[in-house]
Write an enzyme that holds these catalytic residues in place. Structure first.
Site, short mmCIF file in Angstrom:
data_model
loop_
_atom_site.label_atom_id
_atom_site.label_comp_id
_atom_site.label_asym_id
_atom_site.label_seq_id
_atom_site.Cartn_x
_atom_site.Cartn_y
_atom_site.Cartn_z
N PHE A 1 -4.07 -8.58 -0.78
CA PHE A 1 -5.28 -8.06 -0.13
C PHE A 1 -6.56 -8.36 -0.90
CE2 PHE A 1 -1.73 -4.87 0.16
CZ PHE A 1 -1.16 -5.43 1.29
N CYS A 2 -6.61 -9.53 -1.54
CA CYS A 2 -7.78 -9.93 -2.35
C CYS A 2 -8.11 -8.86 -3.40
CB CYS A 2 -8.99 -10.21 -1.46
SG CYS A 2 -8.79 -11.63 -0.38
N ALA A 3 -7.07 -8.27 -3.96
CA ALA A 3 -7.22 -7.27 -5.02
C ALA A 3 -6.04 -7.41 -5.96
CB ALA A 3 -7.29 -5.86 -4.43
#
Length: 442
Positions: free
Chosen positions: A390-392
């Site tokens: 999740f781009c984290a």
């Protein structure tokens, strides 16, 4: 018919004006408290193929990635298209009308987030673009303070940064920010999310703003996952800057916004150099606009994106936030209880199951990769979820207890289900039933 999912606020009373309903294949509108209609989304009747060649009604549980288009948003864009023209410098009627719509959208966005009268509203492509714009506008020597829980859009743009470890509880986040800011000489910017795109958990942004200002620092809040679910009042919370995206806010037309104090933006070099950002071009160079909105919006802007974003803001505000949040919490409770009832399914959380959150839930299933779960949900049941990090990446690795793993590492990934306007009880129950079947397979 199942009830449509919606959102509301904790910071102000609702405004309960009616919202228009239309569309090529409209469903009977759900109603909020008081009988006011909840705006419908396009694509609620979408059918998708599943195993065996059948078609089933799509269960979209991927709102945190991109929310579908609200029907009033589609109508606003359709109404603007016949007169679509250039903005700001055209003398023709269509150009004047398009300019008026574009600038009205700016005022609508300013009101939607409760900005101060003199705050700038700069239209961008999305939250990432807006954050990078601010990063390019910081005074020389500014240090950004950012937690490892952040989306990459908030984690990566800074030339000088202090990265803080994942806090074990909200008070520790405040303490860590206090300690970091107290040791910084020169300008500083505290960067924090309002609602996690991984767990949906709400961050103590008011307390963090207070700490930042104690040291003469400023705060930037990534509100991309908050504003579709709660009302945000920038002035009441004493925030300096907020960023968010239209495509998370039921306006999937490629726009976002940076809203906040004008002085840093007015003193910075233009984010892009070109037409619209200049007052004059001479043989020796260019004279840039003093107005930061013009200064940082070089080139022809995404007029229809701005119109769409404003229409979404109007539609959510008119519906009233209180009934929206009640319905979201009802469906979120149903979803989380269902997940908790399945052996081998584990919800991810930073601050525990009772911490307030928006309609986002991430989880893992014992014995299966996140990609296997997501593909089975789609291929067998017509359910759309998100899998990955999740781009984290740092945050997801922390939650999973993994030391390494990038985008292609399926072993350190999770599944995310997210709800919004258009989510129904049937969607939630279909997901729970599919996961129960999947988790019980030998």
């Amino acid at each position: 018919m199942s009830t449509l999912t919606i959102f509301a606020s904790t910071t102000a009373s609702a405004t309960d004006a009616p919202t228009a309903h239309a569309g090529a294949t409209p469903a009977a509108p759900a109603t909020a408290t008081g009988g006011r209609p909840i705006p419908a989304v396009l694509g609620s009747d979408l059918e998708v193929p599943v195993k065996g060649g059948r078609l089933v009604r799509y269960a979209n549980l991927d709102y945190a990635a991109s929310a579908p288009c609200l029907e009033p948003v589609s109508a606003a864009v359709a109404a603007a298209l016949p007169a679509y023209s250039s903005v700001h410098r055209g003398a023709g009627y269509a150009s004047q009308l398009t300019t008026a719509r574009y600038e009205q959208a700016r005022h609508t966005v300013r009101a939607f987030v409760g900005a101060r009268p003199h705050d700038s509203v700069i239209f961008t492509r999305n939250t990432t673009d807006a954050t990078n714009l601010l990063a390019r506008s910081l005074p020389e020597g500014t240090t950004a303070v950012v937690f490892d829980t952040e989306h990459h859009a908030s984690l990566l743009p800074w030339d000088r940064a202090v990265r803080l470890p994942v806090p074990a509880f909200p008070g520790e986040a405040v303490r860590a920010a206090d300690e970091a800011l107290s040791s910084i000489e020169g300008p500083a910017l505290l960067v924090v999310t309002a609602a996690s795109n991984v767990t949906g958990e709400l961050w103590p942004i008011a307390a963090l703003a207070h700490i930042a200002h104690r040291y003469g620092a400023r705060i930037l809040v990534d509100a991309a996952q908050l504003v579709p679910h709660r009302r945000l009042n920038l002035t009441a919370l004493d925030l300096d800057y907020v960023v968010f995206s239209g495509h998370k806010l039921y306006a999937p037309f490629g726009t976002g916004a940076l809203v906040g104090r004008s002085d840093w933006l007015a003193d910075a070099e233009p984010y892009l150099r070109g037409g619209g950002a200049v007052r004059a071009v001479t043989d020796d160079g260019a004279e840039w606009h003093d107005d930061p909105e013009a200064r940082h919006e070089a080139g022809t802007p995404n007029v229809l994106g701005a119109v769409a974003l404003a229409a979404a803001c109007d539609a959510l505000s008119a519906t009233g936030w209180t009934p929206l949040i009640r319905e979201e919490e009802r469906l979120l409770t149903r979803l989380r209880a269902g997940l908790a009832s399945i052996p081998g399914v584990h919800e991810l959380s930073l601050w525990g199951p009772d911490h307030p959150r928006v309609g986002i839930v991430s989880f893992v299933v014992d014995g299966l990769t996140a990609r296997e779960v997501a593909e089975t949900l789609s291929g067998d049941h017509g359910i759309g979820v998100r899998d990955g990090k999740f781009c984290a990446h740092p945050f997801v690795r922390h939650l999973l207890g993994a030391k390494d793993g990038g985008c292609d590492d399926v072993t350190a990934s999770a599944v995310r289900a997210s709800i919004g306007i258009g989510t129904t009880e049937e969607h939630v129950d279909r997901l729970i039933g599919a996961l129960r079947d999947l988790a019980s397979r030998p």
